[in-house]
Design a protein around this motif. Sequence first.
Motif, PDB file in Angstrom:
ATOM      1  N   ARG A  41       0.836  -1.207   0.000  1.00 17.55           N
ATOM      2  CA  ARG A  41       0.000   0.000   0.000  1.00 17.55           C
ATOM      3  C   ARG A  41       0.875   1.264   0.000  1.00 17.55           C
ATOM      4  NH1 ARG A  41      -5.362  -0.463   1.679  1.00 17.55           N
ATOM      5  NH2 ARG A  41      -6.023  -2.626   1.748  1.00 17.55           N
ATOM      6  N   GLY A  42       1.982   1.217   0.746  1.00 16.26           N
ATOM      7  CA  GLY A  42       2.896   2.365   0.799  1.00 16.26           C
ATOM      8  C   GLY A  42       3.470   2.675  -0.574  1.00 16.26           C
ATOM      9  N   VAL A  43       3.882   1.626  -1.289  1.00 17.22           N
ATOM     10  CA  VAL A  43       4.421   1.836  -2.643  1.00 17.22           C
ATOM     11  C   VAL A  43       3.321   2.423  -3.542  1.00 17.22           C
ATOM     12  CG1 VAL A  43       5.352   0.693  -4.709  1.00 17.22           C
ATOM     13  CG2 VAL A  43       6.158  -0.007  -2.433  1.00 17.22           C
ATOM     14  N   THR A  44       2.099   1.897  -3.396  1.00 16.76           N
ATOM     15  CA  THR A  44       0.978   2.396  -4.221  1.00 16.76           C
ATOM     16  C   THR A  44       0.726   3.881  -3.946  1.00 16.76           C
ATOM     17  OG1 THR A  44       0.009   0.195  -4.081  1.00 16.76           O
ATOM     18  CG2 THR A  44      -1.438   1.968  -4.844  1.00 16.76           C
ATOM     19  N   TRP A  45       0.779   4.246  -2.663  1.00 14.92           N
ATOM     20  CA  TRP A  45       0.580   5.663  -2.313  1.00 14.92           C
ATOM     21  C   TRP A  45       1.646   6.521  -3.006  1.00 14.92           C
ATOM     22  CZ3 TRP A  45       3.707   9.301  -0.074  1.00 14.92           C
ATOM     23  CH2 TRP A  45       3.089  10.533   0.170  1.00 14.92           C
ATOM     24  N   ALA A  46       2.907   6.062  -2.937  1.00 12.48           N
ATOM     25  CA  ALA A  46       4.008   6.843  -3.512  1.00 12.48           C
ATOM     26  C   ALA A  46       3.855   6.983  -5.033  1.00 12.48           C
ATOM     27  CB  ALA A  46       5.338   6.183  -3.172  1.00 12.48           C
ATOM     28  N   THR A 102      -2.644  -4.105  -8.591  1.00  8.21           N
ATOM     29  CA  THR A 102      -1.818  -3.938  -9.800  1.00  8.21           C
ATOM     30  C   THR A 102      -0.354  -3.766  -9.397  1.00  8.21           C
ATOM     31  OG1 THR A 102      -3.674  -2.856 -10.883  1.00  8.21           O
ATOM     32  CG2 THR A 102      -1.514  -2.512 -11.889  1.00  8.21           C
ATOM     33  N   ILE A 103      -0.115  -2.898  -8.427  1.00  9.07           N
ATOM     34  CA  ILE A 103       1.267  -2.652  -7.975  1.00  9.07           C
ATOM     35  C   ILE A 103       1.873  -3.942  -7.410  1.00  9.07           C
ATOM     36  CG2 ILE A 103       2.662  -1.360  -6.274  1.00  9.07           C
ATOM     37  CD1 ILE A 103       1.609   0.408  -8.555  1.00  9.07           C
ATOM     38  N   ALA A 104       1.047  -4.711  -6.672  1.00  8.46           N
ATOM     39  CA  ALA A 104       1.546  -5.941  -6.028  1.00  8.46           C
ATOM     40  C   ALA A 104       1.802  -7.060  -7.043  1.00  8.46           C
ATOM     41  CB  ALA A 104       0.562  -6.413  -4.961  1.00  8.46           C
ATOM     42  N   SER A 105       1.378  -6.853  -8.297  1.00  5.82           N
ATOM     43  CA  SER A 105       1.591  -7.905  -9.303  1.00  5.82           C
ATOM     44  C   SER A 105       2.965  -7.741  -9.983  1.00  5.82           C
ATOM     45  CB  SER A 105       0.474  -7.865 -10.361  1.00  5.82           C
ATOM     46  OG  SER A 105       0.610  -6.714 -11.167  1.00  5.82           O
ATOM     47  N   TYR A 106       3.689  -6.634  -9.706  1.00  5.42           N
ATOM     48  CA  TYR A 106       4.955  -6.383 -10.399  1.00  5.42           C
ATOM     49  C   TYR A 106       6.132  -7.092  -9.715  1.00  5.42           C
ATOM     50  CZ  TYR A 106       2.382  -2.670 -12.816  1.00  5.42           C
ATOM     51  OH  TYR A 106       1.472  -1.975 -13.554  1.00  5.42           O
ATOM     52  N   LYS A 107       6.879  -7.842 -10.520  1.00  7.97           N
ATOM     53  CA  LYS A 107       7.994  -8.646 -10.009  1.00  7.97           C
ATOM     54  C   LYS A 107       9.016  -7.811  -9.227  1.00  7.97           C
ATOM     55  CE  LYS A 107      11.180 -12.183 -11.574  1.00  7.97           C
ATOM     56  NZ  LYS A 107      11.528 -13.082 -12.654  1.00  7.97           N
ATOM     57  N   GLY A 108       9.390  -6.659  -9.797  1.00  9.41           N
ATOM     58  CA  GLY A 108      10.408  -5.811  -9.153  1.00  9.41           C
ATOM     59  C   GLY A 108       9.928  -5.287  -7.808  1.00  9.41           C
ATOM     60  N   MET A 183      -7.427 -11.037  -8.623  1.00  8.69           N
ATOM     61  CA  MET A 183      -6.093 -10.539  -8.982  1.00  8.69           C
ATOM     62  C   MET A 183      -5.017 -11.196  -8.125  1.00  8.69           C
ATOM     63  SD  MET A 183      -6.409  -6.563 -10.032  1.00  8.69           S
ATOM     64  CE  MET A 183      -4.777  -6.546 -10.754  1.00  8.69           C
ATOM     65  N   ASP A 184      -5.282 -11.331  -6.829  1.00  2.00           N
ATOM     66  CA  ASP A 184      -4.263 -11.898  -5.925  1.00  2.00           C
ATOM     67  C   ASP A 184      -3.998 -13.375  -6.234  1.00  2.00           C
ATOM     68  OD1 ASP A 184      -4.080  -9.447  -4.674  1.00  2.00           O
ATOM     69  OD2 ASP A 184      -5.279 -10.005  -2.934  1.00  2.00           O
ATOM     70  N   LYS A 185      -5.066 -14.101  -6.631  1.00  2.00           N
ATOM     71  CA  LYS A 185      -4.895 -15.550  -6.863  1.00  2.00           C
ATOM     72  C   LYS A 185      -4.372 -15.866  -8.254  1.00  2.00           C
ATOM     73  CE  LYS A 185      -8.359 -17.192  -3.618  1.00  2.00           C
ATOM     74  NZ  LYS A 185      -9.748 -17.591  -3.422  1.00  2.00           N
ATOM     75  N   ASN A 186      -4.644 -14.972  -9.203  1.00  2.00           N
ATOM     76  CA  ASN A 186      -4.300 -15.308 -10.595  1.00  2.00           C
ATOM     77  C   ASN A 186      -3.093 -14.586 -11.148  1.00  2.00           C
ATOM     78  OD1 ASN A 186      -6.430 -17.156 -10.901  1.00  2.00           O
ATOM     79  ND2 ASN A 186      -7.851 -15.435 -11.015  1.00  2.00           N
ATOM     80  N   ARG A 187      -2.448 -13.753 -10.323  1.00  5.72           N
ATOM     81  CA  ARG A 187      -1.277 -13.048 -10.863  1.00  5.72           C
ATOM     82  C   ARG A 187      -0.128 -14.051 -11.047  1.00  5.72           C
ATOM     83  NH1 ARG A 187      -0.448 -10.195  -5.213  1.00  5.72           N
ATOM     84  NH2 ARG A 187       0.742 -11.845  -4.194  1.00  5.72           N
ATOM     85  N   GLU A 188       0.819 -13.644 -11.931  1.00  6.01           N
ATOM     86  CA  GLU A 188       1.924 -14.546 -12.256  1.00  6.01           C
ATOM     87  C   GLU A 188       2.937 -14.635 -11.119  1.00  6.01           C
ATOM     88  OE1 GLU A 188       4.520 -14.087 -15.981  1.00  6.01           O
ATOM     89  OE2 GLU A 188       2.398 -14.062 -16.625  1.00  6.01           O
ATOM     90  N   GLU A 189       3.223 -13.480 -10.501  1.00  6.82           N
ATOM     91  CA  GLU A 189       4.257 -13.417  -9.462  1.00  6.82           C
ATOM     92  C   GLU A 189       3.685 -13.745  -8.090  1.00  6.82           C
ATOM     93  OE1 GLU A 189       7.407 -13.026 -10.071  1.00  6.82           O
ATOM     94  OE2 GLU A 189       7.009 -12.692 -12.197  1.00  6.82           O
TER      95      GLU A 189
END
Length: 226
Positions: A41-46, A102-108, A183-189
């Motif tokens: 959530r913090g990264v999403t806010w930023a 969406t942010i939590a789906s990014y590998k980096g 989204m949480d269950k079907n994301r790749e990462e």
Amino acid sequence: MNTKKIAIAIDGPAGAGKSSISKVVANELGYLYIDTGSMYRGVTWAVLDSQIDVKDQVAVEALLPSLNLTLEPTATACKVYIKGKDVTSLIRQQQINDNVSTIASYKGVRQYLVERQQEMAAVGVILDGRDIGSVVLPNAELKIYLTASVDARAKRRWLEVQGTSNEQTLDEIKKNVVSRDEMDKNREESPLVCVEDAVVVDSSNMNFDETVAYILNLVQETINHE
Ligand code: DC
């Protein structure tokens, strides 16, 4: 009585009560509680604050080194700071709920946060999230998959937001719960999974105190078997 301290991983879908239950259980045990969702959530806010397009993975990941994201676990909350600014209450806004998956789906993003979570974790900790038992703490002595039906989770969230600026209809909340689950269950990462060695706790028909008592009992059983 065996007073050994262990590491506890709690995973499960949005709205299952992981954060509020983990906080109380950690308090009872004198453990440190780390709310890993607050870091996503913090990264999403930023990202939103910097007016970066949430869908621009490259730009989102380029922002990470400058964030200086820190967590300050206290007895009552897990405070989140970005570049020294306390964003603890800002990360609970609806705009964050709408974009965090969406942010939590990014590998980096995941690699960056998992490293920080592993640095903070030791024994005498409870981490809650989606990938704690599978990725962050695969050797945790106790892994719990805390879940509840979509209806039960939506109803709890609806009761929570009554009279707040986040007020929504039960139907809107239900849709949000279902889409975050998807989204949480079907994301790749590191998708949300119930690992084989987790104890499934379904709280659909348990109240808050019953769920806390049930988990405290699991902790004691685990420690007795250590
Ligand atoms: O638990 P929460 O609702 O605050 O989590 C916010 C989002 O972050 C949610 O979409 C799932 C994601 N998350 C994750 O992917 N991995 C974690 N360890 C914790 C949260």
